[in-house]
Design an enzyme around this catalytic site. Sequence first.
Site, PDB file in Angstrom:
ATOM      1  N   ASP A  55       0.819  -1.214   0.000  1.00 20.35           N
ATOM      2  CA  ASP A  55       0.000   0.000   0.000  1.00 20.35           C
ATOM      3  C   ASP A  55       0.852   1.263   0.000  1.00 20.35           C
ATOM      4  O   ASP A  55       0.516   2.253  -0.647  1.00 20.35           O
ATOM      5  CB  ASP A  55      -0.935  -0.007   1.214  1.00 20.35           C
ATOM      6  CG  ASP A  55      -2.141  -0.911   1.009  1.00 20.35           C
ATOM      7  OD1 ASP A  55      -2.315  -1.431  -0.108  1.00 20.35           O
ATOM      8  OD2 ASP A  55      -2.899  -1.106   1.978  1.00 20.35           O
TER       9      ASP A  55
ATOM     10  N   SER B 172      -8.292   1.439  12.710  1.00 14.67           N
ATOM     11  CA  SER B 172      -7.655   0.851  13.891  1.00 14.67           C
ATOM     12  C   SER B 172      -7.959   1.645  15.153  1.00 14.67           C
ATOM     13  O   SER B 172      -7.980   1.092  16.256  1.00 14.67           O
ATOM     14  CB  SER B 172      -6.137   0.776  13.681  1.00 14.67           C
ATOM     15  OG  SER B 172      -5.815  -0.055  12.592  1.00 14.67           O
TER      16      SER B 172
ATOM     17  N   THR C 157      -9.831   2.636   5.900  1.00 19.87           N
ATOM     18  CA  THR C 157      -9.530   1.257   6.294  1.00 19.87           C
ATOM     19  C   THR C 157      -8.132   1.127   6.895  1.00 19.87           C
ATOM     20  O   THR C 157      -7.681   0.012   7.167  1.00 19.87           O
ATOM     21  CB  THR C 157      -9.632   0.318   5.080  1.00 19.87           C
ATOM     22  OG1 THR C 157      -8.825   0.824   4.019  1.00 19.87           O
ATOM     23  CG2 THR C 157     -11.066   0.204   4.600  1.00 19.87           C
ATOM     24  N   ALA C 158      -7.444   2.246   7.101  1.00 19.30           N
ATOM     25  CA  ALA C 158      -6.085   2.209   7.622  1.00 19.30           C
ATOM     26  C   ALA C 158      -6.065   2.590   9.114  1.00 19.30           C
ATOM     27  O   ALA C 158      -6.800   2.031   9.919  1.00 19.30           O
ATOM     28  CB  ALA C 158      -5.191   3.127   6.785  1.00 19.30           C
ATOM     29  N   TYR C 159      -5.263   3.566   9.485  1.00 21.50           N
ATOM     30  CA  TYR C 159      -5.079   3.924  10.898  1.00 21.50           C
ATOM     31  C   TYR C 159      -6.385   4.387  11.532  1.00 21.50           C
ATOM     32  O   TYR C 159      -6.665   4.101  12.701  1.00 21.50           O
ATOM     33  CB  TYR C 159      -4.011   5.012  10.995  1.00 21.50           C
ATOM     34  CG  TYR C 159      -3.387   5.191  12.356  1.00 21.50           C
ATOM     35  CD1 TYR C 159      -3.694   4.361  13.428  1.00 21.50           C
ATOM     36  CD2 TYR C 159      -2.458   6.210  12.574  1.00 21.50           C
ATOM     37  CE1 TYR C 159      -3.093   4.531  14.666  1.00 21.50           C
ATOM     38  CE2 TYR C 159      -1.857   6.389  13.806  1.00 21.50           C
ATOM     39  CZ  TYR C 159      -2.183   5.547  14.852  1.00 21.50           C
ATOM     40  OH  TYR C 159      -1.597   5.722  16.079  1.00 21.50           O
ATOM     41  N   SER C 160      -7.204   5.098  10.773  1.00 19.06           N
ATOM     42  CA  SER C 160      -8.479   5.575  11.298  1.00 19.06           C
ATOM     43  C   SER C 160      -9.345   4.417  11.774  1.00 19.06           C
ATOM     44  O   SER C 160      -9.950   4.474  12.850  1.00 19.06           O
ATOM     45  CB  SER C 160      -9.218   6.383  10.227  1.00 19.06           C
ATOM     46  OG  SER C 160     -10.497   6.782  10.667  1.00 19.06           O
TER      47      SER C 160
ATOM     48  N   ASP D  49      -3.295  10.693  22.378  1.00 15.02           N
ATOM     49  CA  ASP D  49      -2.126  10.374  21.564  1.00 15.02           C
ATOM     50  C   ASP D  49      -2.068  11.210  20.285  1.00 15.02           C
ATOM     51  O   ASP D  49      -0.989  11.409  19.723  1.00 15.02           O
ATOM     52  CB  ASP D  49      -2.138   8.892  21.192  1.00 15.02           C
ATOM     53  CG  ASP D  49      -1.729   7.993  22.349  1.00 15.02           C
ATOM     54  OD1 ASP D  49      -1.404   8.528  23.412  1.00 15.02           O
ATOM     55  OD2 ASP D  49      -1.750   6.760  22.183  1.00 15.02           O
TER      56      ASP D  49
ATOM     57  N   ASN E 181      -4.222   8.500   1.468  1.00 18.55           N
ATOM     58  CA  ASN E 181      -4.799   7.784   2.607  1.00 18.55           C
ATOM     59  C   ASN E 181      -5.185   8.707   3.761  1.00 18.55           C
ATOM     60  O   ASN E 181      -6.351   8.882   4.063  1.00 18.55           O
ATOM     61  CB  ASN E 181      -3.801   6.737   3.116  1.00 18.55           C
ATOM     62  CG  ASN E 181      -4.298   5.326   2.960  1.00 18.55           C
ATOM     63  OD1 ASN E 181      -5.128   5.039   2.123  1.00 18.55           O
ATOM     64  ND2 ASN E 181      -3.760   4.424   3.769  1.00 18.55           N
ATOM     65  N   ASP E 182      -4.162   9.267   4.425  1.00 18.42           N
ATOM     66  CA  ASP E 182      -4.448  10.021   5.644  1.00 18.42           C
ATOM     67  C   ASP E 182      -3.265  10.868   6.075  1.00 18.42           C
ATOM     68  O   ASP E 182      -2.149  10.733   5.576  1.00 18.42           O
ATOM     69  CB  ASP E 182      -4.835   9.071   6.792  1.00 18.42           C
ATOM     70  CG  ASP E 182      -3.805   7.985   7.065  1.00 18.42           C
ATOM     71  OD1 ASP E 182      -2.598   8.230   6.883  1.00 18.42           O
ATOM     72  OD2 ASP E 182      -4.192   6.868   7.459  1.00 18.42           O
TER      73      ASP E 182
END
Length: 287
Positions: free
Chosen positions: A74, A191, A186-189, A175, A147-148
């Site tokens: 990715d 999670s 679908t990535a860090y967000s 944090d 992505n972000d």
Amino acid sequence: MRGNIIVLCPNPYKDRGLAVTQGLRDMLEAEGHIVRVCPEYLDELDAGIPQEMACTDLHEAIQGAFLAVSLGGDGTIMHTARRLLGQNIPVVGVNLGTVGFLAELERGELSRLVDAARGSFTLSPRMMLRVEVLRGGETVYENYALNDVYVHGIVQMIHITARGDGHKILDFSGDGVVVASPTGSTAYSMSAGGPLVEPTAENLILTPLCPFALAARSFVLAPDRVVTVTVSGLRGGSAMISVDGGRWEVREGDVLRVSKAAYKTMIAHVGGKAFYDIVFEKLGDKK
């Protein structure tokens, strides 16, 4: 009849010796296509590119190009997307890594790129984010993300104040915070507890990271919102922003400004899988 111009953008650290790239190039050239190879990350490390692999500068390679193929994970696809910013060239990703959420194809599906090179794909436009850091009212950093972008403290809690068009949305210590595009949902967000959003949608997703506040929740905002994030409470420490994996240090009082970019990444959709199929395949078994 001359075939289409296809640009291959491999990650040499995923495709050692560019063996996969060489096989794909041979396959496409046998079909009459013109293939140009432009490896990623060569400006960062010596990846040991074989001398017999003639590589082309990307700015030259994309002239008249019909399709770009990103080979890696990715992160490689996001890197390719930023390098092709504003060129409106469709990108198809081949996963040579682990999860590969953005990739359309796996290593064993390279033969499907023959059909893609003939034009057998549909376009999946993806909203991108424009990222700026303001310091004393001046722009000191600017970038784009597929992505972000997220802000996080370095081994310490920080204070985040997030606003949408000037109106306060989040105000908490924790944090950090993620501002994601639908592609990055679908990535860090995710999670961090954020929602899954169809990647062709146009929204800004604001998700707090480990907030020390019960009221701090994820928000899905309209695409025309301008999100600003003010970082404070560093107490002599430091914080970082990460833009599609690339890091940059921010200071006390810096303002991160995120908005919908004027550019889109055009993903070439070559598989028959829907977004929901991919979610279940990558994240768990479909019952």
